[in-house]
Enzyme design. Sequence first.
Site, short mmCIF file in Angstrom:
data_model
loop_
_atom_site.label_atom_id
_atom_site.label_comp_id
_atom_site.label_asym_id
_atom_site.label_seq_id
_atom_site.Cartn_x
_atom_site.Cartn_y
_atom_site.Cartn_z
N ASP A 16 0.83 -1.21 0.00
CA ASP A 16 0.00 0.00 0.00
C ASP A 16 0.87 1.26 0.00
OD1 ASP A 16 -2.40 1.37 -0.03
OD2 ASP A 16 -2.64 1.34 2.15
N ASN A 64 -10.96 -2.95 -5.07
CA ASN A 64 -10.23 -1.97 -5.90
C ASN A 64 -10.93 -1.68 -7.23
OD1 ASN A 64 -6.95 -3.01 -4.69
ND2 ASN A 64 -8.16 -1.24 -4.05
C1 IPE Z 1 -5.24 -2.72 0.03
O1 IPE Z 1 -4.98 -1.37 -0.21
C2 IPE Z 1 -5.24 -3.48 -1.25
C3 IPE Z 1 -3.94 -3.61 -1.91
C4 IPE Z 1 -2.78 -3.16 -1.48
C5 IPE Z 1 -3.97 -4.31 -3.14
P1 IPE Z 1 -6.18 -0.32 -0.34
O2 IPE Z 1 -5.53 1.01 -0.51
O3 IPE Z 1 -7.12 -0.76 -1.38
O4 IPE Z 1 -6.88 -0.45 1.08
P2 IPE Z 1 -7.81 0.55 1.87
O5 IPE Z 1 -8.88 1.02 0.92
O6 IPE Z 1 -6.95 1.69 2.33
O7 IPE Z 1 -8.33 -0.24 3.02
C1 IPE Z 2 -1.74 0.22 -3.21
O1 IPE Z 2 -1.50 1.57 -3.34
C2 IPE Z 2 -1.92 -0.44 -4.55
C3 IPE Z 2 -3.30 -0.87 -4.81
C4 IPE Z 2 -4.29 -0.84 -4.00
C5 IPE Z 2 -3.55 -1.37 -6.15
P1 IPE Z 2 -2.68 2.61 -3.29
O2 IPE Z 2 -3.08 2.92 -4.69
O3 IPE Z 2 -3.78 2.16 -2.41
O4 IPE Z 2 -1.93 3.86 -2.67
P2 IPE Z 2 -2.54 4.91 -1.65
O5 IPE Z 2 -3.06 4.15 -0.47
O6 IPE Z 2 -3.62 5.63 -2.38
O7 IPE Z 2 -1.38 5.78 -1.30
MG MG Z 3 -4.15 2.41 -0.44
#
Ligand code: IPE
Ligand code: IPE
Ligand code: MG
Length: 232
Positions: A16, A64
Amino acid sequence: MSQINYPPQHIAIIMDGNGRWAKKRGLPRIAGHQAGGNNIRPTFQSLINYGVKYLTLYAFSTENWNRPKTEVSGLIHLLTQKIDRETENLHKNNIRLIHIGKTNKLSIKLQQKLSAAISLTKNNTAFTLCLAFDYGGRDEIVQATKRIIDAGLSSAELDETVFSQYLFTSGLPNPDFIIRTGGENRLSNFLLWQASYSELYFTPVLWPDFNQKEIEKALIEYEHRKRRFGAI
Ligand code: IPE
Ligand code: IPE
Ligand code: MG
């Protein structure tokens, strides 16, 4: 590189923080995902050197899909590119690729690429790289339950061991150590069943910045954990 005497057998990472990494640099979110994608190879190479055997990477959750269309298609494009560019390297290094999650929403072409990479590497033994893409822990449990019903199992035949065999992770050991980068302290629907006794590690470091030094810090922390599994 310090010596790690008790490496976890199976590490799972919630990658993340890509979006925030990009934002900090005034870049579009997809640039953060690209940087995150580029961090995958150095991560598993380093873990292999420490003696880790399995790495599960949370790349795309069932939730997602709720992101803007352009971001979703960017992530799918990135997955396609990774399979195209990395499969040979995985195979050369005796690494097995597996996938957990759903594939039915991906294009037929991508499904074929993914299953070709999986079948090419299926007998590799040095390391297992498990990609969680369109994965959700709740979905996994529901899918397992459906397959159990379809198989006609009676309630008497069902126990935890049998149930586990119907999960996407059938045959994989449970993750010993779950790392979440990016500063959130939650599982976000990751490995809900399998995480029952995993050691959890949360770091504010954003995924593209999670480097060798951070891996070592995490592994040293893991070495100091006392795992009791309910016993004393
Ligand atoms: C969790 O990250 C999913 C992945 C890293 C693939 P998210 O960014 O989607 O999670 P939330 O929404 O902050 O819980
Ligand atoms: C995690 O990074 C990757 C996926 C969930 C695909 P994020 O895209 O959630 O990054 P932040 O949380 O917005 O920084
Ligand atoms: Mg995230």
